[in-house]
Design a protein around this motif. Structure first.
Motif, PDB file in Angstrom:
ATOM      1  N   ASP A  45       1.135  -1.315   0.092  1.00  0.00           N
ATOM      2  CA  ASP A  45       0.099   0.088   0.506  1.00  0.00           C
ATOM      3  C   ASP A  45       1.089   1.361  -0.185  1.00  0.00           C
ATOM      4  O   ASP A  45       1.373   1.236   1.098  1.00  0.00           O
ATOM      5  CB  ASP A  45      -0.818   0.043   1.412  1.00  0.00           C
ATOM      6  N   PRO A  46       0.703   2.197  -1.518  1.00  0.00           N
ATOM      7  CA  PRO A  46       2.218   2.845  -1.271  1.00  0.00           C
ATOM      8  C   PRO A  46       2.102   4.263   0.178  1.00  0.00           C
ATOM      9  O   PRO A  46       2.806   4.723   0.726  1.00  0.00           O
ATOM     10  CB  PRO A  46       1.549   4.019  -2.435  1.00  0.00           C
ATOM     11  N   THR A  47       0.344   4.140   0.230  1.00  0.00           N
ATOM     12  CA  THR A  47       0.669   5.039   1.338  1.00  0.00           C
ATOM     13  C   THR A  47       1.214   5.290   2.692  1.00  0.00           C
ATOM     14  O   THR A  47       0.812   5.731   3.370  1.00  0.00           O
ATOM     15  CB  THR A  47      -1.165   5.712   2.067  1.00  0.00           C
ATOM     16  N   THR A  48       1.467   3.891   2.756  1.00  0.00           N
ATOM     17  CA  THR A  48       2.409   3.190   3.742  1.00  0.00           C
ATOM     18  C   THR A  48       3.397   3.158   3.497  1.00  0.00           C
ATOM     19  O   THR A  48       4.132   2.431   4.965  1.00  0.00           O
ATOM     20  CB  THR A  48       1.451   2.219   4.838  1.00  0.00           C
ATOM     21  N   VAL A  49       4.054   3.332   3.042  1.00  0.00           N
ATOM     22  CA  VAL A  49       5.600   3.228   2.979  1.00  0.00           C
ATOM     23  C   VAL A  49       6.164   5.340   3.173  1.00  0.00           C
ATOM     24  O   VAL A  49       5.974   5.842   3.402  1.00  0.00           O
ATOM     25  CB  VAL A  49       5.646   2.976   0.589  1.00  0.00           C
ATOM     26  N   SER A  50       7.000   4.463   3.541  1.00  0.00           N
ATOM     27  CA  SER A  50       8.220   5.269   4.328  1.00  0.00           C
ATOM     28  C   SER A  50       9.120   5.741   3.370  1.00  0.00           C
ATOM     29  O   SER A  50       9.451   5.580   2.583  1.00  0.00           O
ATOM     30  CB  SER A  50       8.940   4.833   5.608  1.00  0.00           C
ATOM     31  N   VAL A  51       9.193   7.339   3.336  1.00  0.00           N
ATOM     32  CA  VAL A  51       9.944   8.017   1.587  1.00  0.00           C
ATOM     33  C   VAL A  51      10.500   8.510   2.780  1.00  0.00           C
ATOM     34  O   VAL A  51      10.555  10.083   3.789  1.00  0.00           O
ATOM     35  CB  VAL A  51       8.872   9.239   1.358  1.00  0.00           C
ATOM     36  N   ASP A  52      11.929   8.248   2.309  1.00  0.00           N
ATOM     37  CA  ASP A  52      13.392  10.093   2.211  1.00  0.00           C
ATOM     38  C   ASP A  52      13.512  10.037   1.641  1.00  0.00           C
ATOM     39  O   ASP A  52      14.911   9.646   0.662  1.00  0.00           O
ATOM     40  CB  ASP A  52      14.115   8.638   3.231  1.00  0.00           C
TER      41      ASP A  52
ATOM     42  N   SER B 284       4.904   6.248  -3.175  1.00  0.00           N
ATOM     43  CA  SER B 284       4.509   6.851  -2.022  1.00  0.00           C
ATOM     44  C   SER B 284       4.070   8.688  -1.757  1.00  0.00           C
ATOM     45  O   SER B 284       2.815   9.408  -1.319  1.00  0.00           O
ATOM     46  CB  SER B 284       4.601   6.434  -0.583  1.00  0.00           C
ATOM     47  N   VAL B 285       4.756   8.716  -2.490  1.00  0.00           N
ATOM     48  CA  VAL B 285       4.565  10.329  -3.476  1.00  0.00           C
ATOM     49  C   VAL B 285       3.197  10.874  -3.707  1.00  0.00           C
ATOM     50  O   VAL B 285       2.902  11.623  -2.867  1.00  0.00           O
ATOM     51  CB  VAL B 285       6.127  10.535  -3.227  1.00  0.00           C
ATOM     52  N   PHE B 286       3.386  10.130  -4.775  1.00  0.00           N
ATOM     53  CA  PHE B 286       2.239  10.577  -5.791  1.00  0.00           C
ATOM     54  C   PHE B 286       0.838  10.013  -4.650  1.00  0.00           C
ATOM     55  O   PHE B 286      -0.143  10.822  -4.723  1.00  0.00           O
ATOM     56  CB  PHE B 286       2.055   9.868  -6.735  1.00  0.00           C
ATOM     57  N   SER B 287       0.965   9.300  -4.090  1.00  0.00           N
ATOM     58  CA  SER B 287      -0.205   8.731  -3.606  1.00  0.00           C
ATOM     59  C   SER B 287      -0.996   9.287  -1.939  1.00  0.00           C
ATOM     60  O   SER B 287      -2.164   9.244  -1.779  1.00  0.00           O
ATOM     61  CB  SER B 287      -0.354   6.779  -3.197  1.00  0.00           C
TER      62      SER B 287
END
Length: 303
Positions: free
Chosen positions: A119-126, A150-153
């Protein structure tokens, strides 16, 4: 009569990207292609030159243009996604990102993997990781795509979908050299390194993924969607198809516990469930029906 759409393709200068552009033009769309100027688009498309990593350059190249659909073929990092999200907010009604099966690199399931496994909304972004370092990015291809999704979602500025593409085969312009690797080894009788527990994967033909992306441009679904032909292939079956074009050769597999293995050899299953795309209305082909043709195309040995 269909109303032409304004479609922007970012990248798309080779392989299934150029086939996508040809389909959009043939369908009557007004197509703009944006890249760094490495290659011109086909006749009929507008060409914009910009470095997508340079926000000012991208903004200048686009000017006041707006689009019905943006199809992003070359978004590999969360930084690129963050720039695109800012630039295209208010410029497009829909954003399609070409993602990859590699987002599932941490999933290990005998069952075909569905979209909700990541689920991209739960992926951490660095954003501070060294995404500009080619070696770093190459070793974290799946992670870069995951974080870009994730960034887009997470903070959607427009309706967004990520097309998670299976391993692509076919065409006489396959630049990866992966099937050629097998042909060369079979021809010479050299060992083909595979994992001890070698697992199968899903694939898609180069023409089929171009069809799917062109079809997606006219849809309104959002969220991640798997794109893969029906059926799983293992390395052994793939090599049998290659060996049919190298009759003087010999196929020798060498199982290895550790170390580098041949392309399309996996220690974990890379099978994707395509049921969501099927429910949405796209019909995929069967991998075993098009595999012989794909190998012949790539090896330049049409039957």
């Amino acid at each position: 009569m269909k109303t032409p759409r304004e479609v922007l393709v970012i990248g798309g200068s080779r392989y299934f990207g150029k086939r996508l552009i040809a389909r959009l033009l043939a369908d009557g769309d007004r197509v703009t292609v944006l890249n760094r100027g490495s290659s011109a688009p086909p006749p009929g498309a507008v060409h914009l030159v910009a470095d997508r990593d340079d926000e000012s350059s991208l903004n200048r190249a686009l000017g006041p243009r707006t689009f019905d659909v943006v199809i992003d073929q070359v978004c590999y990092t969360p930084r690129q996604a963050a720039i695109a999200r800012r630039i295209f907010a208010g410029r497009t009604r829909r954003y399609v990102m070409t993602s990859t099966v590699e987002v599932y690199e941490y999933e290990d399931s005998i069952a075909l993997v569905r979209e909700d496994a990541v689920d991209p909304t739960t992926v951490s972004v660095d954003l501070e990781l060294p995404w500009d370092d080619p070696a770093f990015l190459d070793s974290r291809y799946g992670e870069g795509k995951r974080q870009a999704e994730s960034v887009f979602s997470e903070h959607p500025s427009f309706p967004f979908t990520a097309i998670r593409v299976a391993h692509v085969l076919g065409g006489d312009d396959d630049f990866t050299g992966r099937l050629a690797h097998y042909a060369d080894r079979i021809r010479a009788g050299e060992p083909i390194a595979v994992p001890v527990d070698n697992q199968p994967a899903t694939y898609i033909h180069v023409e089929e993924i171009a069809d799917f992306l062109a079809w997606t441009a006219g849809q309104d679904f959002t969220g991640p969607v798997n794109a893969a032909s029906r059926g799983l292939l293992g390395t052994e079956e793939l090599c049998r198809a290659v060996a049919a074009h190298v009759p003087e050769g010999k196929t020798v597999f060498q199982p290895v516990e550790l170390g580098e293995v041949s392309p399309f050899s996996f220690a974990r299953s890379y099978g994707m469930d395509n049921a969501r795309a099927t429910r949405l209305g796209f019909t995929f082909g069967d991998v075993r029906q098009w595999l012989p043709r794909a190998v012949a195309e790539t090896l330049g040995n049409e039957a």
